[in-house]
Design a protein around this motif. Sequence first.
Motif, PDB file in Angstrom:
ATOM      1  N   LEU A 160       8.063  -4.679  -5.042  1.00 39.12           N
ATOM      2  CA  LEU A 160       7.233  -4.651  -3.850  1.00 39.12           C
ATOM      3  C   LEU A 160       6.265  -5.822  -3.748  1.00 39.12           C
ATOM      4  O   LEU A 160       5.938  -6.262  -2.636  1.00 39.12           O
ATOM      5  CB  LEU A 160       6.436  -3.341  -3.797  1.00 39.12           C
ATOM      6  CG  LEU A 160       7.264  -2.042  -3.800  1.00 39.12           C
ATOM      7  CD1 LEU A 160       6.353  -0.833  -3.749  1.00 39.12           C
ATOM      8  CD2 LEU A 160       8.249  -2.023  -2.634  1.00 39.12           C
ATOM      9  N   PHE A 161       5.812  -6.338  -4.874  1.00 34.58           N
ATOM     10  CA  PHE A 161       4.778  -7.384  -4.846  1.00 34.58           C
ATOM     11  C   PHE A 161       5.169  -8.582  -5.716  1.00 34.58           C
ATOM     12  O   PHE A 161       4.333  -9.208  -6.348  1.00 34.58           O
ATOM     13  CB  PHE A 161       3.434  -6.812  -5.329  1.00 34.58           C
ATOM     14  CG  PHE A 161       2.981  -5.611  -4.550  1.00 34.58           C
ATOM     15  CD1 PHE A 161       2.397  -5.755  -3.312  1.00 34.58           C
ATOM     16  CD2 PHE A 161       3.159  -4.325  -5.060  1.00 34.58           C
ATOM     17  CE1 PHE A 161       1.979  -4.644  -2.589  1.00 34.58           C
ATOM     18  CE2 PHE A 161       2.733  -3.216  -4.353  1.00 34.58           C
ATOM     19  CZ  PHE A 161       2.144  -3.372  -3.103  1.00 34.58           C
ATOM     20  N   THR A 208       5.708  -5.550   2.363  1.00 38.69           N
ATOM     21  CA  THR A 208       5.363  -4.236   1.826  1.00 38.69           C
ATOM     22  C   THR A 208       4.192  -3.629   2.573  1.00 38.69           C
ATOM     23  O   THR A 208       4.215  -2.440   2.929  1.00 38.69           O
ATOM     24  CB  THR A 208       5.036  -4.348   0.326  1.00 38.69           C
ATOM     25  OG1 THR A 208       6.186  -4.813  -0.385  1.00 38.69           O
ATOM     26  CG2 THR A 208       4.617  -2.999  -0.235  1.00 38.69           C
ATOM     27  N   ILE A 209       3.175  -4.438   2.840  1.00 35.13           N
ATOM     28  CA  ILE A 209       2.005  -3.942   3.581  1.00 35.13           C
ATOM     29  C   ILE A 209       2.406  -3.537   4.997  1.00 35.13           C
ATOM     30  O   ILE A 209       1.989  -2.491   5.506  1.00 35.13           O
ATOM     31  CB  ILE A 209       0.904  -5.015   3.598  1.00 35.13           C
ATOM     32  CG1 ILE A 209       0.379  -5.237   2.172  1.00 35.13           C
ATOM     33  CG2 ILE A 209      -0.231  -4.599   4.525  1.00 35.13           C
ATOM     34  CD1 ILE A 209      -0.612  -6.382   2.060  1.00 35.13           C
ATOM     35  N   GLY A 219       5.395  -2.592   5.962  1.00 33.67           N
ATOM     36  CA  GLY A 219       6.196  -1.372   5.866  1.00 33.67           C
ATOM     37  C   GLY A 219       5.340  -0.135   5.656  1.00 33.67           C
ATOM     38  O   GLY A 219       5.581   0.908   6.278  1.00 33.67           O
ATOM     39  N   ILE A 220       4.333  -0.246   4.786  1.00 34.71           N
ATOM     40  CA  ILE A 220       3.440   0.896   4.552  1.00 34.71           C
ATOM     41  C   ILE A 220       2.689   1.252   5.818  1.00 34.71           C
ATOM     42  O   ILE A 220       2.519   2.440   6.159  1.00 34.71           O
ATOM     43  CB  ILE A 220       2.465   0.580   3.402  1.00 34.71           C
ATOM     44  CG1 ILE A 220       3.236   0.459   2.077  1.00 34.71           C
ATOM     45  CG2 ILE A 220       1.393   1.661   3.289  1.00 34.71           C
ATOM     46  CD1 ILE A 220       2.377   0.012   0.912  1.00 34.71           C
ATOM     47  N   ALA A 221       2.239   0.233   6.566  1.00 31.53           N
ATOM     48  CA  ALA A 221       1.524   0.492   7.820  1.00 31.53           C
ATOM     49  C   ALA A 221       2.413   1.213   8.828  1.00 31.53           C
ATOM     50  O   ALA A 221       1.975   2.150   9.512  1.00 31.53           O
ATOM     51  CB  ALA A 221       1.006  -0.825   8.409  1.00 31.53           C
ATOM     52  N   LEU A 222       3.693   0.791   8.920  1.00 33.15           N
ATOM     53  CA  LEU A 222       4.605   1.449   9.850  1.00 33.15           C
ATOM     54  C   LEU A 222       4.868   2.894   9.445  1.00 33.15           C
ATOM     55  O   LEU A 222       4.937   3.793  10.296  1.00 33.15           O
ATOM     56  CB  LEU A 222       5.927   0.672   9.912  1.00 33.15           C
ATOM     57  CG  LEU A 222       5.876  -0.703  10.591  1.00 33.15           C
ATOM     58  CD1 LEU A 222       7.221  -1.399  10.475  1.00 33.15           C
ATOM     59  CD2 LEU A 222       5.481  -0.558  12.055  1.00 33.15           C
ATOM     60  N   VAL A 223       5.024   3.130   8.132  1.00 29.46           N
ATOM     61  CA  VAL A 223       5.236   4.497   7.660  1.00 29.46           C
ATOM     62  C   VAL A 223       4.045   5.378   7.999  1.00 29.46           C
ATOM     63  O   VAL A 223       4.195   6.520   8.458  1.00 29.46           O
ATOM     64  CB  VAL A 223       5.513   4.498   6.142  1.00 29.46           C
ATOM     65  CG1 VAL A 223       5.471   5.916   5.584  1.00 29.46           C
ATOM     66  CG2 VAL A 223       6.856   3.855   5.848  1.00 29.46           C
TER      67      VAL A 223
END
Length: 385
Positions: free
Chosen positions: A34-35, A44-45, A47-51
Amino acid sequence: MQEHDLSFVRAEMAAVEPPPTADRGLVSWMRRNLFASATDTIFTIIGIALVVMIVPPLIQWAFINAQWTGTDRSACATVAQGGNQPDGWSGACWAFVDAKFQQFMFGRYPVDERWRVYLAAFLFVILLVPMLAPRVPRKGLNAILLFIVFPIVAYFLLVGGAFGLVRVATPLWGGLMVTLVLAYVGITVSLPLGVLLALGRRSHMPVVKLVCVVFIETIRGIPLITVLFMASVMLPLFLPPGTSFDKLLRALIGVALFASAYMAEVIRGGLQAIPKGQYEGADALGLSYWKKMNLVVLPQAIKLVIPGIVNTFIGLFKDTSLVYIIGMFDLLGSVRQNFSDANWASPQTPITGLVFAGFVFWLFCFGMSRYSIFMERRLDTGHKR
């Protein structure tokens, strides 16, 4: 002779040391996957925001605020709309799916005769599972039962009119049953027919090659809706007076021919990827054309194009919903047909029905995709070191 001191020599193997803490555990996995770089971190950031933006509202709508039981539209309508839900309520109306579930599965197939559908489905599953399992013996017999015997048995079971079974006209069929029938026949017919078309297109006989090229390019040049309209509307005009085919049979023929044209190009790509030496080696062994293809060329070609074959199958499975255009009600058509039921007319009914249909389609397509990946890994032995 001078004696040597061996006290520093290890008398037994050292115990295996665990990997460093930094190379194991969740933190290490996140660092690698991821990083690992600045670009990976940014995506990754995002994707997390969209989730975070999508998943909680979806869970709220589909499960927490959902209405699971009810007998009519009042269960899924607000007070302002003449229902029992508070104003501003928004949630899935699974009560609608529960009430219409049998129609979504069977259409208007008679309730007392649905045991025949269950029996046909059971026979299909017990023949399909050993066919897909790699280590089960007698694949040849299994293939004969699944692709030759089963269609005949299923025809008499579902249609009836013989052996004391009540005849059920195909206009009464609908729902997931029609979707699976169309997909099964399309897949079963399109693969062998696509192989023959691909071989014909590469043939050195001009007439055979011309016929295959014209068929493939003609079918690929028109949309499936046009093929279905031709099969449903135009075909009867070219038949002798008084001659007619069942609408479902016409749709089956149209879907199978349409898929076979695309399958032919997928197989042809695999044939072109086989090195020339394989053909020459088979010729040197004195193999006939058909033995060369069956024993040497086609097994390698089909293995190379498994992703393309499964992609065509998935597209075919989803395209079965287009038969709604010619008045047949598959799963999606049955769902849409029930939107007009005044007893369940509410703002949440359509989206819930479409989500249910989409989820069912996704289950089957995802299953085909995962099995394709499994077979690719199992057969990927030619380039391993």
